[in-house]
Design an enzyme around this catalytic site. Sequence first.
Site, PDB file in Angstrom:
ATOM      1  N   ASP A  41      23.715   0.801  -9.271  1.00 52.17           N
ATOM      2  CA  ASP A  41      22.879  -0.383  -9.046  1.00 52.17           C
ATOM      3  C   ASP A  41      23.719  -1.621  -9.364  1.00 52.17           C
ATOM      4  OD1 ASP A  41      19.465  -0.345  -8.961  1.00 52.17           O
ATOM      5  OD2 ASP A  41      20.508  -2.272  -9.060  1.00 52.17           O
ATOM      6  N   TYR A 160      15.317  -6.437   8.435  1.00 54.18           N
ATOM      7  CA  TYR A 160      15.033  -5.334   7.493  1.00 54.18           C
ATOM      8  C   TYR A 160      14.598  -4.084   8.268  1.00 54.18           C
ATOM      9  CZ  TYR A 160      12.668  -2.529   4.002  1.00 54.18           C
ATOM     10  OH  TYR A 160      12.272  -1.481   3.217  1.00 54.18           O
ATOM     11  N   PHE A 216      -2.009 -13.820   2.425  1.00 57.37           N
ATOM     12  CA  PHE A 216      -1.307 -14.437   3.554  1.00 57.37           C
ATOM     13  C   PHE A 216      -2.054 -14.099   4.840  1.00 57.37           C
ATOM     14  CE2 PHE A 216       2.699 -13.661   0.821  1.00 57.37           C
ATOM     15  CZ  PHE A 216       2.508 -14.855   0.151  1.00 57.37           C
ATOM     16  N   ARG A 223      -2.453  -1.819   5.453  1.00 56.66           N
ATOM     17  CA  ARG A 223      -1.289  -1.028   5.077  1.00 56.66           C
ATOM     18  C   ARG A 223      -1.737   0.333   4.563  1.00 56.66           C
ATOM     19  NH1 ARG A 223       0.501  -4.791   7.291  1.00 56.66           N
ATOM     20  NH2 ARG A 223       2.275  -6.117   6.774  1.00 56.66           N
ATOM     21  N   ASP A 287       5.413 -10.478   9.580  1.00 55.03           N
ATOM     22  CA  ASP A 287       4.378  -9.559   9.112  1.00 55.03           C
ATOM     23  C   ASP A 287       3.841  -8.719  10.269  1.00 55.03           C
ATOM     24  OD1 ASP A 287       3.536  -9.254   6.515  1.00 55.03           O
ATOM     25  OD2 ASP A 287       1.623 -10.276   6.834  1.00 55.03           O
TER      26      ASP A 287
HETATM   27  C1  UD1 Z   1       6.674  -3.341   2.407  1.00 50.83           C
HETATM   28  C2  UD1 Z   1       7.918  -3.240   1.562  1.00 50.83           C
HETATM   29  C3  UD1 Z   1       9.063  -2.791   2.394  1.00 50.83           C
HETATM   30  C4  UD1 Z   1       8.677  -1.466   3.032  1.00 50.83           C
HETATM   31  C5  UD1 Z   1       7.410  -1.642   3.881  1.00 50.83           C
HETATM   32  C6  UD1 Z   1       6.948  -0.316   4.430  1.00 50.83           C
HETATM   33  C7  UD1 Z   1       7.890  -4.672  -0.419  1.00 50.83           C
HETATM   34  C8  UD1 Z   1       8.283  -5.972  -1.019  1.00 50.83           C
HETATM   35  N1  UD1 Z   1       8.199  -4.501   0.903  1.00 50.83           N
HETATM   36  O1  UD1 Z   1       6.726  -4.405   3.358  1.00 50.83           O
HETATM   37  O2  UD1 Z   1      10.228  -2.616   1.573  1.00 50.83           O
HETATM   38  O3  UD1 Z   1       9.695  -0.984   3.824  1.00 50.83           O
HETATM   39  O4  UD1 Z   1       6.388  -2.134   3.044  1.00 50.83           O
HETATM   40  O5  UD1 Z   1       5.699  -0.427   5.007  1.00 50.83           O
HETATM   41  O6  UD1 Z   1       7.369  -3.804  -1.074  1.00 50.83           O
HETATM   42  N2  UD1 Z   1       0.662 -10.169   1.163  1.00 50.83           N
HETATM   43  C9  UD1 Z   1      -0.342 -11.049   0.773  1.00 50.83           C
HETATM   44  N3  UD1 Z   1      -0.189 -11.722  -0.393  1.00 50.83           N
HETATM   45  C10 UD1 Z   1       0.916 -11.578  -1.203  1.00 50.83           C
HETATM   46  C11 UD1 Z   1       1.931 -10.690  -0.789  1.00 50.83           C
HETATM   47  C12 UD1 Z   1       1.772 -10.013   0.409  1.00 50.83           C
HETATM   48  O7  UD1 Z   1      -1.357 -11.212   1.454  1.00 50.83           O
HETATM   49  O8  UD1 Z   1       0.960 -12.228  -2.251  1.00 50.83           O
HETATM   50  C13 UD1 Z   1       0.470  -9.423   2.411  1.00 50.83           C
HETATM   51  C14 UD1 Z   1       1.635  -9.578   3.368  1.00 50.83           C
HETATM   52  O9  UD1 Z   1       1.482 -10.718   4.171  1.00 50.83           O
HETATM   53  C15 UD1 Z   1       1.538  -8.272   4.145  1.00 50.83           C
HETATM   54  C16 UD1 Z   1       0.985  -7.265   3.126  1.00 50.83           C
HETATM   55  O10 UD1 Z   1       0.430  -8.052   2.079  1.00 50.83           O
HETATM   56  O11 UD1 Z   1       0.637  -8.384   5.212  1.00 50.83           O
HETATM   57  C17 UD1 Z   1       2.024  -6.361   2.560  1.00 50.83           C
HETATM   58  O12 UD1 Z   1       3.121  -7.168   2.179  1.00 50.83           O
HETATM   59  P1  UD1 Z   1       4.309  -6.591   1.273  1.00 50.83           P
HETATM   60  O13 UD1 Z   1       3.760  -5.935   0.064  1.00 50.83           O
HETATM   61  O14 UD1 Z   1       5.314  -7.683   1.100  1.00 50.83           O
HETATM   62  O15 UD1 Z   1       4.872  -5.386   2.136  1.00 50.83           O
HETATM   63  P2  UD1 Z   1       5.403  -5.250   3.639  1.00 50.83           P
HETATM   64  O16 UD1 Z   1       5.844  -6.528   4.219  1.00 50.83           O
HETATM   65  O17 UD1 Z   1       4.378  -4.440   4.359  1.00 50.83           O
END
Ligand code: UD1
Length: 328
Positions: A41, A160, A216, A223, A287
């Site tokens: 790491d 990514y 957001f 998910r 997204d």
């Molecule tokens: C995530 C992973 C990515 C993985 C993918 C597989 C993280 C940081 N990223 O991406 O490594 O390959 O899943 O599916 O774990 N959101 C909000 N509010 C917030 C943060 C996020 O509404 O404060 C929403 C985002 O807009 C998105 C969803 O939550 O629609 C998931 O976001 P996030 O947890 O960042 O994951 P992914 O972009 O799906």
Amino acid sequence: MPGSSAKDLKTACLVTGCAGFVGSHLTEALLGLGLAVVGVDNFFSGHRRNMAGFEAHPGFSFLEKNILEPEILARAVDIRPGLAHVFHLAAIVSVPYSLAHPDEVMAVNHQASVDLFDQARAMALASFVFAGSAAEYGDCESMPLAESDAGPNTRQTSPYGRAKYLCSRHVEQAGFGSSLRFFNIYGPRQDPGSPYSGVVSRFIDQGLSGRPLTVFGDGGQSRDFLFVRDSVRAYVAAAGLGRVPVLSGVFNVGTGTSTTILGLAEAVRRLTKNRAPLSFLPQREGDVRRSLAEVSRFERAAGFKAQTGLDKGLARTVAWARAQRGSA
Ligand code: UD1
């Protein structure tokens, strides 16, 4: 440095990203199975505190290195001549970060990964398991997502996702090793500390501190949330260290259940007793709207089923985050 005693020849694994959220849980599990682990790491997003439970373990050796350095596998074999398995998790894990830094993400998440894989294959190691991603599917319309839904014409929404897809394809075409396409992993040790952090860790942090949860877009995006312990079980199975022989190919790893971000927010608010109204912010660039795993291929190949549902997994993660606050 280990010499050539019998102990040093025991079966060993290389875990890249061992100080990360998932990598640290995987390292712990492998040591628990009696295997030796060389962990790599560079603390780009991992933390030394994640290694607290195993850094002093006699079976663990640490290389503080960037995955872009070419000699990592050779160094690991020097340390542990019994090295047989590679778990390649080191990556820049954020979709939005990759949009801002595409070249860096392609170098780390694609080129360095392909190089490491090619070396492992040339050395005829027993297994190589790559951390693929649901992001490889882009904004695909049809749900659930089957492995065949990502192909040469798929347009990923971020560097990514593109980098992860190119690596998975490389693994698949080589006919050696596996790529596990993880859906959204969450659980203890996921770091809420950056705007790029995973939604579960951010919501729990916001919830426990009484702040509004930041959604957001409209929160209707969904998910497939997988508890970290299940992701570790998947890695162990794919490497042939569980009940089935080593796997080859690409496999989705999820629960097969989808949850909207609004649904997640409500569950977290309930568990953290947060009464602040939600804060709606603009939709995030890159997204995808929906993401749900078709899980039957991995189930058939490894007998794998996610064991921890969202309610239980969230409760455990909230309990962990509370304890962290108590001890801070
Ligand atoms: C995530 C992973 C990515 C993985 C993918 C597989 C993280 C940081 N990223 O991406 O490594 O390959 O899943 O599916 O774990 N959101 C909000 N509010 C917030 C943060 C996020 O509404 O404060 C929403 C985002 O807009 C998105 C969803 O939550 O629609 C998931 O976001 P996030 O947890 O960042 O994951 P992914 O972009 O799906």
